[in-house]
Design an enzyme around this catalytic site. Sequence first.
Site, PDB file in Angstrom:
ATOM      1  N   ASN A 314      24.588  27.412 107.629  1.00 34.75           N
ATOM      2  CA  ASN A 314      24.658  26.797 106.297  1.00 34.75           C
ATOM      3  C   ASN A 314      25.522  27.624 105.342  1.00 34.75           C
ATOM      4  O   ASN A 314      26.115  28.634 105.724  1.00 34.75           O
ATOM      5  CB  ASN A 314      23.249  26.584 105.727  1.00 34.75           C
ATOM      6  N   CYS A 376      25.209  16.546 108.362  1.00 36.96           N
ATOM      7  CA  CYS A 376      24.470  17.807 108.289  1.00 36.96           C
ATOM      8  C   CYS A 376      23.251  17.545 107.416  1.00 36.96           C
ATOM      9  O   CYS A 376      22.473  16.642 107.721  1.00 36.96           O
ATOM     10  CB  CYS A 376      25.353  18.934 107.777  1.00 36.96           C
ATOM     11  N   SER A 377      23.104  18.260 106.314  1.00 38.61           N
ATOM     12  CA  SER A 377      21.994  17.963 105.408  1.00 38.61           C
ATOM     13  C   SER A 377      22.402  16.877 104.416  1.00 38.61           C
ATOM     14  O   SER A 377      21.874  15.769 104.450  1.00 38.61           O
ATOM     15  CB  SER A 377      21.547  19.232 104.674  1.00 38.61           C
ATOM     16  N   ASP A 381      29.542  19.410 103.402  1.00 38.71           N
ATOM     17  CA  ASP A 381      30.076  20.719 103.768  1.00 38.71           C
ATOM     18  C   ASP A 381      30.512  20.739 105.232  1.00 38.71           C
ATOM     19  O   ASP A 381      31.668  20.514 105.556  1.00 38.71           O
ATOM     20  CB  ASP A 381      29.036  21.813 103.493  1.00 38.71           C
ATOM     21  N   ARG A 422      31.069  25.104  94.805  1.00 40.79           N
ATOM     22  CA  ARG A 422      31.382  26.020  95.908  1.00 40.79           C
ATOM     23  C   ARG A 422      32.388  27.090  95.481  1.00 40.79           C
ATOM     24  O   ARG A 422      32.333  28.226  95.951  1.00 40.79           O
ATOM     25  CB  ARG A 422      31.938  25.238  97.099  1.00 40.79           C
TER      26      ARG A 422
END
Length: 586
Positions: A314, A376-377, A381, A422
């Site tokens: 992550n 992903c989550s 990303d 980010r």
Amino acid sequence: MSGKNPGAQASAERKPQASNSSTSGNDSRPMLPGESNEDCAKNVVFLCPFNGPLAGTVHLTTYKVTFVTSEHDPQLTYDAPLGAVHSVEKVGGVTSKGEHAYGIEIHFKDLRSFRLAFRQEGHSRREIYDALLRLSFPVSQGKQVFAFAYSAIASTTAHDTDHGWGIFDMTRELRRIGIPNEGWRLSSINETYQFCSTYPSVLPVPAAVSDSQLEAVGSFRSRTRIPVLSWLHPDNHSSLTRGSQPLVGKLGKHSRDDEAYLEEISKANPHSQRLVIMDARPKLNAMANKAMGGGYEDEEHYTNMELVFLDIGNIHVMRESLRKLREMCFPTIEDAHWMSNLENTHWLEHIKLVLAASNRVVDLMDRCRVSVVVHCSDGWDRTSQVCALSMLLMDPYYRTVHGFGVLVEKEWLAFGHKFQQRAGHGDKHSTDEQRAPIFVQFIDAVWQITRQFPCAFEFNELFLLTILDHLYSCLFGTFLCNSERERCSIKDKTKSLWAYISEHRDDYLNPLYSRYLHNHVLCPVVSIRRLQLWTAYYTRWNPRMRPQENEHDRTMELYQLCAKLQAQCLEMEAKFTSSRDPASVV
């Protein structure tokens, strides 16, 4: 900084054209449109880790910090954009003992740092320190980054009317890959971004699914980020779709609407009803997300579905890895333990996992003709990394200068990678846990592929370096904001990076590019033995790590030679054709 001086830390980017009209007072240093002087401090010592202490003057403008030596011959200049500042720290106090013990240390997001020493009398650093905080972190004070001031003046001389933002249009790009068709349609359910605030306004979805069904599917996906089409294979019509994790939770909930939706995705592929879901997370992380309301698909509830975990870490893992890499590369490099220190960062291991995941997607789609769903989550990303790299490997269009810009605009900007969070543009909270080098990793992975296929890409290394430089520079609006929805409000107020690249396109061309010989799927070797640290980016601030010959100059010479030879070939071909023409024979 001046690249010809051995100790100068020169940026690899080709800097935008300076405007002499922006200079003020006795300062003759060229400035960008919209840039102005803000502060200046004399009798400052720059503690250069390579050249030792250097006396000179610090200049602050609205765009950059510059240190100019006053006693060194030739004069050295060190500068960096304030948008790239990670943190500003005071070093020592007025009672600190020792030479150069009182000063300021500026850490930058591109892995370098400046250490400035001031005289202790009269708190001489206070004014510069306050100005650095004010100019480096405008967002924390409710102000705008420099991109807005730059565009307000630079746009008056721009050749393009849309500031470069017109490079990408979702509908136009989807039509290029054959959408809409019998299996896929364009939904306007998110036209006003009310369905999903982090998705683009146009969503390619299975043709058999209505907008009301999309609403039901959205309620079962994290942040309503339903699986939508990213790319369609031109030959076998297997699809690459991207989304977010299902909201399974501790109780193991499932949704028949979501199950039916994924079945329609598989049915849109005429060659295979099999569907592979590639969860970019390690399985343990996915299980932990399940305890917090997220989770992953249960193969028992989905028809002809296979779930694969890709084991990519992550954002917290990647941030820590980059921190170790920075400590290894700057300010000093420990040659005796270079390999072991690099291994301890795990940076190349993370790059390998992302590349390996992309290879698996390519193999499934191109060889096995199977449709793939990646998530992903939240799907902004690791999902962006895997999807963008997979498309780069399968579609030669994305390996061109223009096509790569479209790829970044589509898979990163339109699909909601949180660039503002980010990268932390203009934000003073340097320890924010939302910061992560996800996009840097992607560009690094692209560079690794270009090393293995040097003739398959129209762009060169400088192109990739320029993109990363302006990821943090805050000179253009391209990487500002967190979503397409937010970015809509700044397009008429900022310039796009792609406009600048287009204006200087020749600088970014690869002289070895051979489109017709490499118009096929690429399959890079992802063994750790084939991967290398990208020293042109990570160690470029260390003059001892730079190549003695300027690579950009050598590339331009080669490109000009290739152009000359191509012109000669065309001339010879024309003469040969005319000599064989009966009408030309007397």
